[in-house]
Design an enzyme around this catalytic site. Structure first.
Site: not given
Ligand code: SPV
Ligand code: MG
Length: 290
Positions: A41-44, A54
């Protein structure tokens, strides 16, 4: 078995668990159908889907709602990326039960300051909190979970911040002592050397989690052969696939002055309806619409 039990069993089972990023229930459903073991469940991805960086610009509630909607849609475990925990240990203590109630099987929390900057950005602001402070946040997450199977992953950003392998190892060990079930070690180097030397040096007191976005040459077979990694996360491949596909199709429609050409190349409307669960609705209709 609950989703948290499935994830926990996978972490101790010795087989690499694969998690694909998602930013909504549809992308999660596609990842589940493709055969990934779980959802990240990605913040990005969520931030990108709102066209903002992000960097904690979206609220915790927006992310929590995404997790709730995804967990209601898929049956594989959902690993919630809670960034830095949206504050200090007090915030963490309050939000962990909410993520559990939303259906997450795990949280991943990183040791950066709030508000964070995204990890993979060149020249990003990568400030870490003190080790003791983050130990308190990990301990708060562990203490606040209602179910002991809920997995708490501590994410070490020392390599991302350029603080070197010794700092990364020290932090990882300290977070395991504070109760973390697994350690996510992140790197943005374009070759896997930095991660590989961390994995070799890691004494193995908890399984590791890798996000090989920056070093895509490392395959699942390579990672499994290392023996200490429990989970591989594909951190942003759903949103990148979606962006690439939309850019291509939108450009072609503008070029062609219409949709005739692209129509045959696109998934059918019927396929989208299948993904929407149309069959289930027809069944409900037949049974209850009197
Ligand atoms: C995300 O997918 O939100 C992550 C991985 O935390 S990264 O973007 O590589 O930090
Ligand atoms: Mg993230």
């Amino acid at each position: 078995m609950t989703a948290a039990q499935t994830l926990r069993a996978a972490l101790s089972g010795g087989k690499l668990f694969t998690a694909m990023a998602a930013h909504n229930p549809l992308s999660a459903k596609l990842a589940e159908r493709a055969g990934f073991d779980g959802i990240w469940g990605s913040g990005f991805e969520l931030a990108a889907s709102y066209a903002v960086p992000d960097a904690n610009i979206l609220s915790m509630g927006t992310h929590l709602e995404m997790i709730r909607a995804i967990a209601a849609t898929v049956s594989v475990p959902v690993i919630a990326d809670i960034d830095t925990g949206f504050g200090n240990a007090v915030n963490v203590h309050y939000i962990v039960p909410q993520y559990e109630a939303a259906g997450a099987a795990a949280i991943v929390m990183e040791d950066k300051t709030f508000p964070k900057d995204t990890s993979l950005r060149a020249g990003g602001r990568q400030e870490l909190v003190r080790i003791e402070e983050f130990q308190g946040k990990v301990a708060a997450a562990v203490a606040a979970r209602r179910n002991k199977d809920f997995v708490v992953v501590a994410r070490v950003e020392a390599l991302i911040a350029g603080l070197g392998p010794d700092e990364a190892l020290q932090r990882a060990e300290a977070y395991v002592q504070a109760g973390a079930d697994a350690i996510l070690i992140h790197s943005k180097q374009r070759a896997p050397d930095e991660i590989l030397s961390f994995v070799r040096a890691w004494p193995g007191h908890a399984p590791l989690v890798l996000v090989p976005t920056a070093y895509p040459q490392l395959t699942e077979a390579d990672i499994a052969a290392l023996g200490k990694v429990g989970i591989v996360i594909y951190g942003n491949h759903a949103i990148r696939a979606a962006v690439g596909a939309m850019e291509k199709v939108f450009a072609q429609i503008r070029r062609d002055g219409g949709i005739r050409q692209v129509d045959a190349e696109l998934p059918s409307v019927r396929h989208i309806m299948d993904l929407q669960g149309d069959d289930r609705m027809r069944d409900v209709e037949a049974r209850f619409l009197k």
